[in-house]
Design a protein around this motif. Sequence first.
Motif, PDB file in Angstrom:
ATOM      1  N   ASP A 178     -10.356   0.524  -3.616  1.00 15.10           N
ATOM      2  CA  ASP A 178      -9.066   0.418  -2.927  1.00 15.10           C
ATOM      3  C   ASP A 178      -9.234  -0.364  -1.632  1.00 15.10           C
ATOM      4  O   ASP A 178      -9.952   0.068  -0.730  1.00 15.10           O
ATOM      5  N   TYR A 211      -2.144  -4.263  -0.623  1.00 11.52           N
ATOM      6  CA  TYR A 211      -3.091  -3.421  -1.351  1.00 11.52           C
ATOM      7  C   TYR A 211      -3.569  -4.148  -2.612  1.00 11.52           C
ATOM      8  O   TYR A 211      -2.783  -4.834  -3.284  1.00 11.52           O
ATOM      9  N   ASP A 268       0.846  -1.188   0.000  1.00  8.61           N
ATOM     10  CA  ASP A 268       0.000   0.000   0.000  1.00  8.61           C
ATOM     11  C   ASP A 268       0.885   1.243   0.000  1.00  8.61           C
ATOM     12  O   ASP A 268       1.821   1.342   0.802  1.00  8.61           O
ATOM     13  N   THR A 299      -7.215  -2.795   1.509  1.00  7.35           N
ATOM     14  CA  THR A 299      -5.956  -3.142   2.160  1.00  7.35           C
ATOM     15  C   THR A 299      -6.153  -4.332   3.097  1.00  7.35           C
ATOM     16  O   THR A 299      -7.266  -4.649   3.506  1.00  7.35           O
ATOM     17  N   GLY A 317      -9.944   0.509   3.427  1.00  9.42           N
ATOM     18  CA  GLY A 317      -9.893   1.093   2.096  1.00  9.42           C
ATOM     19  C   GLY A 317     -10.742   2.340   2.057  1.00  9.42           C
ATOM     20  O   GLY A 317     -11.819   2.389   2.642  1.00  9.42           O
TER      21      GLY A 317
END
Length: 264
Positions: free
Chosen positions: A244, A204, A196, A246, A239
């Motif tokens: 997105d 990520y 990330d 994580t 996220g």
Amino acid sequence: MSPAGKGATAAVAGVAAFAVVAFVGSAPEYEEATASPFPTVGVLMADGRHWCTASVVDSPKGNVVATAAHCVAPEGVDGETGDVAHDGMAIGELSFAPAFTGAGAGRQPLGRWKVRSIHVDERWSKWGEDTADYAFLTVEPDKDGRSLQDVVGRDQAPIPDWTSGYERDVTVVGYPESDRNPRNEPVSCTTRTSHDEDDPDMLYISCPGFWTGTSGSPWVADRGGPGAPGRLIGVLSGGDTDVDSTAALFDVRARKLYERAVRG
């Protein structure tokens, strides 16, 4: 994403590395596990409502489930344990419904399993460290003495991986809450992980559809279908958007929690 979106971390009132909850009965009969493409993944429920995502992980007794720590324990601050979830709600009694699906109240084709104990790292429960945002739960057998893993399929549960690198091809599976997912169907994405950018210690991925409710979704490397369930390297932690996401990479400290769950 967390139960109500992580950015605002949700959890359970009254932190503990071990918790006991009331009995939840399993269905008397189960459908074939092979009817679901992801029979080991399901909804973690709090007082019977969708709270997070969780998944079965391979274990000797077949009774261990993985999810995110923020789904089951308040985030600690400066060495002190938290009191309540971010929205002031207590999470309530936990249960797990693998292969959950269907509009409205949904179907639980592989039963609903009582959570017996919760195992969370103190780095999360006292300090709120994102790299410890994972938890392992043990569940009770059903009324006939069958284990969860026996019902979902012994060859279906991924093996935990404590030494993974940051760049892996993974399949991530989660359950968005019904406002984004009215049929309560799992979303999935197969992609490659990376560090990330904002926190290089976190994994990520970039995949759409991982809205609120998908916290705890398993990140499975080397998945090859039935008989080749792959290796679990982490669970979805947060996220900023549905794209997105994580995860905290499993490590030796995650292994200690898992071993506590196995003993529990």
